[in-house]
Design a protein around this motif. Structure first.
Motif, PDB file in Angstrom:
ATOM      1  N   GLU A  37       9.513   6.338  -6.773  1.00  0.00           N
ATOM      2  CA  GLU A  37       9.348   7.790  -6.630  1.00  0.00           C
ATOM      3  C   GLU A  37       7.901   8.173  -6.363  1.00  0.00           C
ATOM      4  OE1 GLU A  37      11.251  10.481  -9.215  1.00  0.00           O
ATOM      5  OE2 GLU A  37      13.112   9.320  -9.261  1.00  0.00           O
ATOM      6  N   LYS A  38       6.985   7.531  -7.051  1.00  0.00           N
ATOM      7  CA  LYS A  38       5.562   7.857  -6.935  1.00  0.00           C
ATOM      8  C   LYS A  38       4.975   7.410  -5.591  1.00  0.00           C
ATOM      9  CE  LYS A  38       1.278   6.491  -9.160  1.00  0.00           C
ATOM     10  NZ  LYS A  38       0.751   5.525 -10.115  1.00  0.00           N
ATOM     11  N   GLU A  39       5.299   6.201  -5.160  1.00  0.00           N
ATOM     12  CA  GLU A  39       4.638   5.591  -4.009  1.00  0.00           C
ATOM     13  C   GLU A  39       5.404   5.707  -2.688  1.00  0.00           C
ATOM     14  OE1 GLU A  39       1.630   4.322  -3.877  1.00  0.00           O
ATOM     15  OE2 GLU A  39       1.160   4.270  -6.011  1.00  0.00           O
ATOM     16  N   ASN A  40       6.719   5.963  -2.760  1.00  0.00           N
ATOM     17  CA  ASN A  40       7.549   6.038  -1.557  1.00  0.00           C
ATOM     18  C   ASN A  40       7.308   4.848  -0.616  1.00  0.00           C
ATOM     19  OD1 ASN A  40       9.452   7.136   0.179  1.00  0.00           O
ATOM     20  ND2 ASN A  40       7.923   8.353   1.268  1.00  0.00           N
ATOM     21  N   PRO A  41       7.585   3.624  -1.091  1.00  0.00           N
ATOM     22  CA  PRO A  41       7.304   2.435  -0.277  1.00  0.00           C
ATOM     23  C   PRO A  41       8.212   2.333   0.949  1.00  0.00           C
ATOM     24  CG  PRO A  41       8.592   1.830  -2.196  1.00  0.00           C
ATOM     25  CD  PRO A  41       8.239   3.283  -2.360  1.00  0.00           C
ATOM     26  N   LEU A  83       2.311 -11.701   1.252  1.00  0.00           N
ATOM     27  CA  LEU A  83       2.408 -10.441   2.003  1.00  0.00           C
ATOM     28  C   LEU A  83       1.156  -9.565   2.013  1.00  0.00           C
ATOM     29  CD1 LEU A  83       5.964  -9.530   0.698  1.00  0.00           C
ATOM     30  CD2 LEU A  83       5.394 -10.404   2.983  1.00  0.00           C
ATOM     31  N   SER A  84       0.229  -9.761   1.082  1.00  0.00           N
ATOM     32  CA  SER A  84      -0.865  -8.791   0.920  1.00  0.00           C
ATOM     33  C   SER A  84      -1.841  -8.718   2.093  1.00  0.00           C
ATOM     34  CB  SER A  84      -1.621  -9.047  -0.380  1.00  0.00           C
ATOM     35  OG  SER A  84      -2.235 -10.311  -0.344  1.00  0.00           O
ATOM     36  N   GLU A  85      -1.873  -9.721   2.924  1.00  0.00           N
ATOM     37  CA  GLU A  85      -2.778  -9.675   4.074  1.00  0.00           C
ATOM     38  C   GLU A  85      -2.351  -8.606   5.089  1.00  0.00           C
ATOM     39  OE1 GLU A  85      -4.282 -12.602   7.647  1.00  0.00           O
ATOM     40  OE2 GLU A  85      -3.681 -13.529   5.742  1.00  0.00           O
ATOM     41  N   HIS A  86      -1.041  -8.347   5.166  1.00  0.00           N
ATOM     42  CA  HIS A  86      -0.523  -7.430   6.187  1.00  0.00           C
ATOM     43  C   HIS A  86       0.073  -6.139   5.625  1.00  0.00           C
ATOM     44  CE1 HIS A  86      -1.134 -10.557   9.134  1.00  0.00           C
ATOM     45  NE2 HIS A  86      -0.507 -11.398   8.331  1.00  0.00           N
ATOM     46  N   TYR A  87       0.254  -6.079   4.309  1.00  0.00           N
ATOM     47  CA  TYR A  87       0.922  -4.926   3.708  1.00  0.00           C
ATOM     48  C   TYR A  87       0.214  -4.507   2.429  1.00  0.00           C
ATOM     49  CZ  TYR A  87       4.570  -6.911   6.668  1.00  0.00           C
ATOM     50  OH  TYR A  87       5.267  -7.439   7.736  1.00  0.00           O
ATOM     51  N   LYS A  88       0.340  -3.215   2.102  1.00  0.00           N
ATOM     52  CA  LYS A  88      -0.147  -2.732   0.799  1.00  0.00           C
ATOM     53  C   LYS A  88       0.944  -3.053  -0.214  1.00  0.00           C
ATOM     54  CE  LYS A  88      -1.772   1.096  -1.838  1.00  0.00           C
ATOM     55  NZ  LYS A  88      -1.363   2.343  -2.359  1.00  0.00           N
ATOM     56  N   ILE A  89       0.577  -3.728  -1.290  1.00  0.00           N
ATOM     57  CA  ILE A  89       1.541  -4.172  -2.292  1.00  0.00           C
ATOM     58  C   ILE A  89       1.453  -3.330  -3.555  1.00  0.00           C
ATOM     59  CG2 ILE A  89       2.298  -6.114  -3.720  1.00  0.00           C
ATOM     60  CD1 ILE A  89       2.692  -6.544  -0.667  1.00  0.00           C
ATOM     61  N   SER A 120       2.068  -0.657   6.125  1.00  0.00           N
ATOM     62  CA  SER A 120       3.311  -0.465   5.380  1.00  0.00           C
ATOM     63  C   SER A 120       3.123  -0.834   3.916  1.00  0.00           C
ATOM     64  CB  SER A 120       4.423  -1.340   5.971  1.00  0.00           C
ATOM     65  OG  SER A 120       4.722  -0.935   7.286  1.00  0.00           O
ATOM     66  N   LYS A 121       3.843  -0.085   3.042  1.00  0.00           N
ATOM     67  CA  LYS A 121       3.788  -0.330   1.599  1.00  0.00           C
ATOM     68  C   LYS A 121       5.043  -1.056   1.158  1.00  0.00           C
ATOM     69  CE  LYS A 121       2.698   3.981   0.269  1.00  0.00           C
ATOM     70  NZ  LYS A 121       2.565   5.115  -0.644  1.00  0.00           N
TER      71      LYS A 121
END
Length: 124
Positions: A41-45, A21-27, A2-3
Motif C-alpha cells: 500500500e505504501k510503496e505501490n510496487p 535484482l538490485s542492480e536494475h530495480y529498486k528493492i 521499477s520497484k
C-alpha cells in the motif's frame, strides 16, 4: 526504475533475491505477510515476489496474494515456492498470480521471470 517488493520471512532469501535484482530495480523488503501488505500500500510496487510459506503458516502467502489482488486486480505478483507445492501454485494462479519461481532458484531464471512480468506491465 521499477520497484519490486520482496516478501519472504527468510532474510537469506531476501538477500539472494536483492543481490540478483538490485542492480536494475529498486528493492523493497517485507519479512511477513502483514509487512508485505503494508509495503504494498505504501510503496505501490511494479512487481511483488511473494513467498508462499511465511511465519503465519503455509497459507500466509496465499492470503497475502488474495488481499493484494482485492486491493489492486492489476497487481503483478510472482509466487516463490518450494518444490512440490503444485496444488498451491494452481490455487495462486487462479487467484491472479502471474508466475512462480521454485526454490532453490537459479539467478537467470529469477531475472528472466521478473523481466517477463515487468514487460507485461509496461506493454499495457
Amino acid at each position: 526504475m521499477s520497484k519490486i517488493l520482496i516478501a519472504d520471512d527468510s532474510l537469506f532469501m531476501r538477500r539472494i533475491l536483492k543481490d540478483i535484482l538490485s542492480e536494475h530495480y529498486k528493492i523493497i523488503e517485507a519479512e511477513s505477510g502483514a509487512k508485505a501488505l503494508e509495503q504494498f500500500e505504501k510503496e505501490n510496487p511494479d512487481l511483488v515476489l511473494l513467498d508462499i510459506i511465511m511465519p503465519e503458516g503455509e497459507e500466509e502467502g496465499v492470503m497475502v496474494l488474495r488481499s493484494i489482488i482485492e486491493k489492486d486486480p492489476e497487481a503483478q505478483v510472482v509466487m516463490i515456492t518450494a518444490v512440490g507445492q503444485d496444488a498451491i501454485i494452481d490455487q495462486c494462479r487462479k487467484l491472479g498470480a502471474m508466475d512462480y519461481i521454485v526454490k532453490p532458484f537459479d539467478a537467470k531464471v529469477v531475472a528472466k521471470t521478473v523481466e517477463k512480468c515487468l514487460g507485461a506491465v509496461h506493454s499495457r
